[in-house]
Motif scaffolding. Structure first.
Motif, PDB file in Angstrom:
ATOM      1  N   ASP A   7       0.815  -1.213   0.000  1.00  0.00           N
ATOM      2  CA  ASP A   7       0.000   0.000   0.000  1.00  0.00           C
ATOM      3  C   ASP A   7       0.852   1.267   0.000  1.00  0.00           C
ATOM      4  OD1 ASP A   7       1.077  -0.194   2.497  1.00  0.00           O
ATOM      5  OD2 ASP A   7      -0.817  -0.019   3.601  1.00  0.00           O
ATOM      6  N   THR A   8       1.989   1.218  -0.668  1.00  0.00           N
ATOM      7  CA  THR A   8       2.891   2.370  -0.716  1.00  0.00           C
ATOM      8  C   THR A   8       3.174   2.774  -2.153  1.00  0.00           C
ATOM      9  OG1 THR A   8       3.978   1.713   1.356  1.00  0.00           O
ATOM     10  CG2 THR A   8       5.146   3.289  -0.044  1.00  0.00           C
ATOM     11  N   ALA A   9       3.095   4.080  -2.396  1.00  0.00           N
ATOM     12  CA  ALA A   9       3.484   4.655  -3.685  1.00  0.00           C
ATOM     13  C   ALA A   9       4.439   5.805  -3.426  1.00  0.00           C
ATOM     14  CB  ALA A   9       2.263   5.136  -4.459  1.00  0.00           C
ATOM     15  N   ILE A  10       5.340   6.032  -4.353  1.00  0.00           N
ATOM     16  CA  ILE A  10       6.275   7.149  -4.279  1.00  0.00           C
ATOM     17  C   ILE A  10       5.696   8.330  -5.053  1.00  0.00           C
ATOM     18  CG2 ILE A  10       8.572   7.974  -4.946  1.00  0.00           C
ATOM     19  CD1 ILE A  10       8.634   6.059  -2.632  1.00  0.00           C
ATOM     20  N   VAL A  11       5.683   9.503  -4.427  1.00  0.00           N
ATOM     21  CA  VAL A  11       5.229  10.739  -5.057  1.00  0.00           C
ATOM     22  C   VAL A  11       6.451  11.622  -5.275  1.00  0.00           C
ATOM     23  CG1 VAL A  11       3.672  12.712  -4.893  1.00  0.00           C
ATOM     24  CG2 VAL A  11       3.048  10.537  -3.809  1.00  0.00           C
ATOM     25  N   SER A  12       6.667  12.082  -6.488  1.00  0.00           N
ATOM     26  CA  SER A  12       7.885  12.825  -6.814  1.00  0.00           C
ATOM     27  C   SER A  12       7.561  14.119  -7.546  1.00  0.00           C
ATOM     28  CB  SER A  12       8.815  11.952  -7.667  1.00  0.00           C
ATOM     29  OG  SER A  12      10.031  12.610  -7.934  1.00  0.00           O
ATOM     30  N   THR A  13       8.195  15.206  -7.128  1.00  0.00           N
ATOM     31  CA  THR A  13       7.946  16.504  -7.749  1.00  0.00           C
ATOM     32  C   THR A  13       9.155  17.405  -7.565  1.00  0.00           C
ATOM     33  OG1 THR A  13       6.400  18.378  -7.853  1.00  0.00           O
ATOM     34  CG2 THR A  13       6.919  17.512  -5.673  1.00  0.00           C
ATOM     35  N   ALA A  14       9.198  18.499  -8.317  1.00  0.00           N
ATOM     36  CA  ALA A  14      10.233  19.520  -8.154  1.00  0.00           C
ATOM     37  C   ALA A  14       9.637  20.867  -8.507  1.00  0.00           C
ATOM     38  CB  ALA A  14      11.443  19.230  -9.043  1.00  0.00           C
ATOM     39  N   ASP A  15      10.025  21.893  -7.768  1.00  0.00           N
ATOM     40  CA  ASP A  15       9.512  23.232  -8.043  1.00  0.00           C
ATOM     41  C   ASP A  15      10.537  24.265  -7.589  1.00  0.00           C
ATOM     42  OD1 ASP A  15       7.713  25.453  -8.509  1.00  0.00           O
ATOM     43  OD2 ASP A  15       6.086  24.020  -8.289  1.00  0.00           O
ATOM     44  N   PHE A  16      10.813  25.240  -8.428  1.00  0.00           N
ATOM     45  CA  PHE A  16      11.721  26.321  -8.064  1.00  0.00           C
ATOM     46  C   PHE A  16      11.344  27.558  -8.856  1.00  0.00           C
ATOM     47  CE2 PHE A  16      13.534  24.120 -11.658  1.00  0.00           C
ATOM     48  CZ  PHE A  16      14.070  25.110 -12.460  1.00  0.00           C
ATOM     49  N   VAL A  74      11.091  17.191  -4.165  1.00  0.00           N
ATOM     50  CA  VAL A  74      10.516  16.504  -3.013  1.00  0.00           C
ATOM     51  C   VAL A  74      10.077  15.089  -3.394  1.00  0.00           C
ATOM     52  CG1 VAL A  74       8.790  16.597  -1.174  1.00  0.00           C
ATOM     53  CG2 VAL A  74       9.636  18.727  -2.196  1.00  0.00           C
ATOM     54  N   THR A  75      10.394  14.147  -2.533  1.00  0.00           N
ATOM     55  CA  THR A  75       9.893  12.781  -2.637  1.00  0.00           C
ATOM     56  C   THR A  75       8.976  12.516  -1.453  1.00  0.00           C
ATOM     57  OG1 THR A  75      11.892  12.006  -3.757  1.00  0.00           O
ATOM     58  CG2 THR A  75      10.511  10.339  -2.705  1.00  0.00           C
ATOM     59  N   GLY A  76       7.793  11.991  -1.740  1.00  0.00           N
ATOM     60  CA  GLY A  76       6.850  11.671  -0.688  1.00  0.00           C
ATOM     61  C   GLY A  76       6.299  10.273  -0.856  1.00  0.00           C
ATOM     62  N   VAL A  77       5.430   9.883   0.063  1.00  0.00           N
ATOM     63  CA  VAL A  77       4.786   8.574  -0.004  1.00  0.00           C
ATOM     64  C   VAL A  77       3.279   8.761   0.094  1.00  0.00           C
ATOM     65  CG1 VAL A  77       6.731   7.277   0.915  1.00  0.00           C
ATOM     66  CG2 VAL A  77       5.065   8.256   2.493  1.00  0.00           C
ATOM     67  N   ALA A  78       2.540   7.824  -0.503  1.00  0.00           N
ATOM     68  CA  ALA A  78       1.080   7.875  -0.477  1.00  0.00           C
ATOM     69  C   ALA A  78       0.531   6.465  -0.578  1.00  0.00           C
ATOM     70  CB  ALA A  78       0.552   8.729  -1.637  1.00  0.00           C
ATOM     71  N   ASP A  79      -0.727   6.324  -0.215  1.00  0.00           N
ATOM     72  CA  ASP A  79      -1.459   5.079  -0.414  1.00  0.00           C
ATOM     73  C   ASP A  79      -2.004   5.095  -1.835  1.00  0.00           C
ATOM     74  OD1 ASP A  79      -3.292   2.984  -0.546  1.00  0.00           O
ATOM     75  OD2 ASP A  79      -4.052   3.319   1.485  1.00  0.00           O
ATOM     76  N   PRO A  80      -1.596   4.175  -2.704  1.00  0.00           N
ATOM     77  CA  PRO A  80      -2.058   4.225  -4.101  1.00  0.00           C
ATOM     78  C   PRO A  80      -3.575   4.101  -4.246  1.00  0.00           C
ATOM     79  CG  PRO A  80      -0.936   2.148  -3.637  1.00  0.00           C
ATOM     80  CD  PRO A  80      -0.691   3.036  -2.460  1.00  0.00           C
ATOM     81  N   ALA A  81      -4.254   3.540  -3.239  1.00  0.00           N
ATOM     82  CA  ALA A  81      -5.707   3.401  -3.305  1.00  0.00           C
ATOM     83  C   ALA A  81      -6.419   4.677  -2.884  1.00  0.00           C
ATOM     84  CB  ALA A  81      -6.166   2.248  -2.420  1.00  0.00           C
ATOM     85  N   LYS A  82      -5.659   5.666  -2.364  1.00  0.00           N
ATOM     86  CA  LYS A  82      -6.285   6.889  -1.865  1.00  0.00           C
ATOM     87  C   LYS A  82      -5.692   8.140  -2.505  1.00  0.00           C
ATOM     88  CE  LYS A  82      -7.359   4.806   2.622  1.00  0.00           C
ATOM     89  NZ  LYS A  82      -7.171   4.885   4.091  1.00  0.00           N
ATOM     90  N   LEU A  83      -5.105   7.998  -3.680  1.00  0.00           N
ATOM     91  CA  LEU A  83      -4.538   9.160  -4.364  1.00  0.00           C
ATOM     92  C   LEU A  83      -5.615  10.181  -4.694  1.00  0.00           C
ATOM     93  CD1 LEU A  83      -2.110   7.498  -6.941  1.00  0.00           C
ATOM     94  CD2 LEU A  83      -1.472   8.739  -4.851  1.00  0.00           C
ATOM     95  N   MET A  84      -5.250  11.452  -4.632  1.00  0.00           N
ATOM     96  CA  MET A  84      -6.122  12.525  -5.114  1.00  0.00           C
ATOM     97  C   MET A  84      -5.549  12.990  -6.454  1.00  0.00           C
ATOM     98  SD  MET A  84      -7.178  14.602  -1.651  1.00  0.00           S
ATOM     99  CE  MET A  84      -5.556  15.309  -1.316  1.00  0.00           C
ATOM    100  N   ARG A  85      -6.351  12.831  -7.507  1.00  0.00           N
ATOM    101  CA  ARG A  85      -5.904  13.122  -8.871  1.00  0.00           C
ATOM    102  C   ARG A  85      -6.778  14.209  -9.479  1.00  0.00           C
ATOM    103  NH1 ARG A  85      -3.997   7.697 -11.438  1.00  0.00           N
ATOM    104  NH2 ARG A  85      -4.391   8.877 -13.323  1.00  0.00           N
ATOM    105  N   ASN A  86      -6.256  14.855 -10.531  1.00  0.00           N
ATOM    106  CA  ASN A  86      -7.072  15.891 -11.164  1.00  0.00           C
ATOM    107  C   ASN A  86      -8.025  15.340 -12.220  1.00  0.00           C
ATOM    108  OD1 ASN A  86      -5.427  15.399 -13.372  1.00  0.00           O
ATOM    109  ND2 ASN A  86      -4.664  17.510 -13.552  1.00  0.00           N
ATOM    110  N   ASP A  87      -8.004  14.021 -12.458  1.00  0.00           N
ATOM    111  CA  ASP A  87      -8.913  13.434 -13.449  1.00  0.00           C
ATOM    112  C   ASP A  87     -10.018  12.604 -12.791  1.00  0.00           C
ATOM    113  OD1 ASP A  87      -7.464  11.258 -12.557  1.00  0.00           O
ATOM    114  OD2 ASP A  87      -6.877  10.555 -14.556  1.00  0.00           O
ATOM    115  N   ALA A  88     -10.192  12.757 -11.473  1.00  0.00           N
ATOM    116  CA  ALA A  88     -11.166  11.934 -10.738  1.00  0.00           C
ATOM    117  C   ALA A  88     -12.396  12.722 -10.314  1.00  0.00           C
ATOM    118  CB  ALA A  88     -10.498  11.301  -9.518  1.00  0.00           C
ATOM    119  N   GLY A  89     -12.610  13.905 -10.895  1.00  0.00           N
ATOM    120  CA  GLY A  89     -13.794  14.682 -10.560  1.00  0.00           C
ATOM    121  C   GLY A  89     -15.048  14.076 -11.157  1.00  0.00           C
ATOM    122  N   ARG A  90     -16.173  14.214 -10.463  1.00  0.00           N
ATOM    123  CA  ARG A  90     -17.444  13.669 -10.918  1.00  0.00           C
ATOM    124  C   ARG A  90     -18.544  14.724 -10.765  1.00  0.00           C
ATOM    125  NH1 ARG A  90     -14.149  11.029 -12.647  1.00  0.00           N
ATOM    126  NH2 ARG A  90     -13.719   8.803 -12.356  1.00  0.00           N
ATOM    127  N   ALA A  91     -19.460  14.737 -11.713  1.00  0.00           N
ATOM    128  CA  ALA A  91     -20.586  15.672 -11.658  1.00  0.00           C
ATOM    129  C   ALA A  91     -21.334  15.489 -10.346  1.00  0.00           C
ATOM    130  CB  ALA A  91     -21.513  15.447 -12.844  1.00  0.00           C
TER     131      ALA A  91
END
Length: 329
Positions: free
Chosen positions: A59-68, A152-169
């Motif tokens: 139940d572990t996923a790696i979240v990776s990003t960079a911002d400057f 930044v490297t983070g961790v998340a539960d892959p079953a509980k990700l919040m995504r921008n393509d999961a919106g519903r009417a």
């Protein structure tokens, strides 16, 4: 007093490559998939989400990003705090927790003292510590304009990700921070006036908002940064195949932001954001100054959540698709 903002053409997330240019550059972009990868890529570049996510075992996923980005305020310590909070936000927006960060620093070594760079790094380290995130080294180079951020490297539960393509009417839209930092930062750069209310918003972590969204079962979210509220909402609605409706009067504004727009302190990035979403936008009757704020290029903004969470303001809702991707009333 040293005016750090005078050493850069742009400031904060307003110095991003314009969204329209970026999408044109990445159109048709592809790459050779890795051989024998250690995990499955769950979130990539397809919808322009906030971070990349790769699954590991269980139940572990790696979240990776960079911002400057270039200086958004003149105080180097505050700039470091803001830049670090902004980088960490991408992990929170995906429903993750930051684990470790690496500093990214570009510094004009013949134009600015290293003591100033040290203050920037101290600010970043303070915010990382508040987030419970290790900050371990990084990379620095000489350059004409100062820039700072964090990978930044983070961790998340892959079953509980919040995504921008999961919106519903039918889902409400909630915003966790007021907007207007781009306009106030632009005024600060032009006049030297200080806006502590904007600094407070930009240095606030999105950790509690992310935790509240996960507890509420939210599965669709993004953070509001350089493409503005309208830009990030457009990307969310487009990726989710819905129409987003916004009550403009309900959107919280940072004190002084609307007066600054009316006084003419509008970043070029905010106007470009509005031009980008205009073909997909129905905003008949909405005053131009308010539309500029809704498109204002934010730095370290809040989370935009498809759902309701404590402390957030409901600003609209998602509806079945119509002729326009975003409707503002």
């Amino acid at each position: 007093m040293l005016r750090l903002t005078q050493y850069a053409q742009g400031g904060g997330c307003a110095c991003k490559i314009p969204a329209a240019d970026l999408e044109a550059m990445l159109a048709g972009f592809g790459h050779t998939p890795p051989k024998n990868p250690l995990g499955e890529l769950l979130v990539g570049t397809e919808t322009g989400d906030d971070a990349a996510v790769v699954s590991l075992q269980g139940d572990t996923a790696i979240v990776s990003t960079a911002d400057f980005f270039t200086p958004v305020v003149d105080d180097p310590y505050d700039w470091g705090r803001i830049a670090a909070a902004n980088a960490l936000s991408d992990v929170y927006a995906m429903g993750g927790r930051p684990l470790v960060g690496l500093n990214l620093l570009v510094w004009p070594r013949e134009g600015l003292p290293y003591e100033v760079a040290a203050r920037v790094l101290e600010g970043g380290a303070e915010v990382a510590a508040l987030a419970g995130c290790h900050l371990a080294g990084g990379h620095s180079v000489n350059g004409e304009e100062p820039m700072y951020g964090v990978a930044v490297t983070g961790v998340a539960d892959p079953a509980k990700l919040m995504r921008n393509d999961a919106g519903r009417a039918g889902l409400p839209l909630s915003l966790t921070k007021p907007i207007g930092s781009g306009v106030l930062n632009n005024r600060h750069k032009a006049t030297g006036e200080s806006f502590p209310q904007a600094v407070e918003v930009m240095t606030a972590l999105n950790a509690d908002a992310s935790a509240a969204a996960l507890a509420a079962g939210v599965r669709c979210a993004t953070d509001v940064t350089g493409f503005g509220l309208l830009g990030h909402l457009y990307k969310l609605a487009r990726a989710s195949g819905v129409t987003a409706v916004v009550d403009a009067a309900a959107v919280p504004l940072i004190e002084g932001a609307r007066a600054s727009v009316q006084a003419g302190y509008v970043p070029g990035g905010s106007r470009r954001n509005l031009d980008w979403v205009a073909p997909f936008l129905d905003a008949e009757g909405v005053p131009e100054d308010l539309l500029i704020l809704l498109a204002d290029a934010q730095t370290s903004g809040g989370l935009l959540v498809a759902g309701e969470i404590p402390g957030a303001t409901v600003i609209g809702e998602l509806r079945p698709p119509t002729d326009h991707t975003v409707i503002v009333r």
